[in-house]
Design an enzyme around this catalytic site. Structure first.
Site, short mmCIF file in Angstrom:
data_model
loop_
_atom_site.label_atom_id
_atom_site.label_comp_id
_atom_site.label_asym_id
_atom_site.label_seq_id
_atom_site.Cartn_x
_atom_site.Cartn_y
_atom_site.Cartn_z
N ASP A 9 0.88 -1.17 0.00
CA ASP A 9 0.00 0.00 0.00
C ASP A 9 0.93 1.22 0.00
OD1 ASP A 9 -2.31 1.65 0.46
OD2 ASP A 9 -1.67 1.78 2.56
N LEU A 10 0.40 2.38 -0.33
CA LEU A 10 1.27 3.58 -0.38
C LEU A 10 1.13 4.44 0.88
CD1 LEU A 10 3.09 5.57 -2.05
CD2 LEU A 10 0.97 6.63 -2.81
N ASP A 11 -0.07 5.05 1.02
CA ASP A 11 -0.27 6.01 2.11
C ASP A 11 -0.21 5.30 3.47
OD1 ASP A 11 -0.85 8.29 0.42
OD2 ASP A 11 -2.76 7.35 -0.04
N THR A 17 1.55 9.98 4.34
CA THR A 17 0.67 11.00 3.78
C THR A 17 -0.66 11.10 4.53
OG1 THR A 17 0.28 9.27 2.18
CG2 THR A 17 1.46 11.20 1.38
N LYS A 145 -11.00 -0.98 -1.52
CA LYS A 145 -10.81 -1.79 -0.32
C LYS A 145 -12.00 -1.54 0.60
CE LYS A 145 -5.88 -0.77 -0.83
NZ LYS A 145 -4.71 -0.04 -0.32
N ASP A 170 -1.56 -0.47 6.08
CA ASP A 170 -1.75 0.21 7.38
C ASP A 170 -3.24 0.40 7.71
OD1 ASP A 170 -2.16 2.20 5.35
OD2 ASP A 170 -2.07 3.70 6.94
#
Ligand code: BG6
Ligand code: MG
Length: 231
Positions: A9-11, A17, A145, A170
Site C-alpha cells: 500500500d502507499l499512504d 501521507t 478496499k 496500514d
C-alpha cells in the site's frame, strides 16, 4: 522456490501521507460545519476519496448537491496536493527501501496496491517509481478496499498466484482486502486496529530480512482467512 509477489500500500506504508489527508479533510469538514477528529481519520484510511467525503457528510448529517460534492472533492485534492508538492525522498518511511531493495535483489516482483489516484505522482516525487514492477491505484479499480480487486489486479500484473502474494497495509480496510484475496496480510501500525492481519509490525524497522526470508521459504504462512467479503 516459488516466486512470491509483494504488494505495498502507499499512504501510511511507504510514506506518511495520512497526516496530509487529515489536514485536507479537516479543513474541508470544518468548512462545511462538520467536526473531524483523528479517530474519524483512521476510518478513512484506505478508503477512496469519494467514499471518504460521503462518510464525512454522513457523520455531520449533511447533504450536498452533486455539483457541490464534486467541487468539494476537487478542493480537497487541491489542498492535499499542496502538501504533496513539497514531498521529497526524506519522507519515505524508515527502512522501507531496505525491504524493497532486498526483494529486488532476490528478484521477487513488487507491486503497488493503493486506493489513491495520486499514487504514481507521489512515488515519482519520492523517487521510488522505478522500483515497482506494477502499479494498481485508485484509477484502475471499480471496487475499493475492503474489496480485494486492487490486490487481485496487482497479482495478475505480477503474474503471481494470489496465494503466493504478501500485502503490506496500514488500513483496516486494506487488511480485510488482503485477507479476502487470500494473501498474507502484514499490518503496519497498531495491533489493536489491525487485529485481522496475519502479522503486525509498528513500522518497517521491526521487519527483519530474516522475516522476509521466512516468507519466501514458506516458513511463514497465512494465519487468518476471510473470504466472505463482497463489498
Ligand atoms: C488511500 C488513503 O491510500 O487513498 C485514503 O489511505 C485516501 O485516505 C485514498 O482517501 C484516496 O486517495 P486520493 O489521493 O486519490 O485522494
Ligand atoms: Mg494506507
Amino acid at each position: 522456490m516459488t516466486k512470491k509477489g509483494f504488494i505495498f500500500d502507499l499512504d501510511g506504508v511507504i510514506v506518511d501521507t495520512a497526516k496530509y489527508h487529515f489536514l485536507a479533510w479537516k479543513k474541508l469538514a470544518n468548512g462545511v460545519g462538520v467536526d473531524f477528529t483523528e479517530i474519524q481519520n483512521e476510518q478513512l484510511k484506505g478508503v477512496s476519496r469519494q467514499k471518504s467525503l460521503e462518510k464525512i457528510l454522513e457523520w455531520g448529517n449533511k447533504t450536498l448537491s452533486e455539483e457541490e460534492f464534486t467541487k468539494l472533492m476537487a478542493l480537497k485534492n487541491e489542498d492535499y496536493l499542496s502538501y504533496v508538492e513539497h514531498m521529497k525522498e526524506d519522507e519515505i518511511l524508515v527502512d522501507v527501501p531496505k525491504v524493497l531493495n532486498y526483494l529486488i535483489s532476490k528478484k521477487h516482483p513488487i507491486a503497488l496496491g493503493s486506493a489513491s489516484k495520486n499514487a504514481t505522482a507521489i512515488l515519482d516525487k519520492v523517487n521510488l517509481l522505478q522500483k515497482f514492477d506494477a502499479i494498481v491505484d485508485g484509477n484502475g479499480v471499480k471496487k475499493g478496499k475492503p474489496n480485494p480487486e486492487v490486490f487481485l489486479n496487482a497479482a495478475k500484473l505480477l503474474n503471481v498466484n494470489p496465494n503466493e502474494c504478501i500485502v503490506f497495509e496500514d488500513a483496516k480496510a486494506g487488511i480485510e482486502a488482503a485477507n479476502a484475496a487470500n494473501m498474507i496480510s502484514i499490518g503496519i501500525g497498531e495491533k489493536s486496529v489491525l487485529s485481522d492481519a496475519d502479522y503486525v509490525f509498528k513500522d518497517f524497522t521491526e521487519i527483519s530480512l530474516e522475516f522476509i526470508d521466512d516468507i519466501i521459504s514458506n516458513k511463514i504462512k497465512k494465519e487468518k482467512t476471510n473470504l466472505s467479503i463482497d463489498k
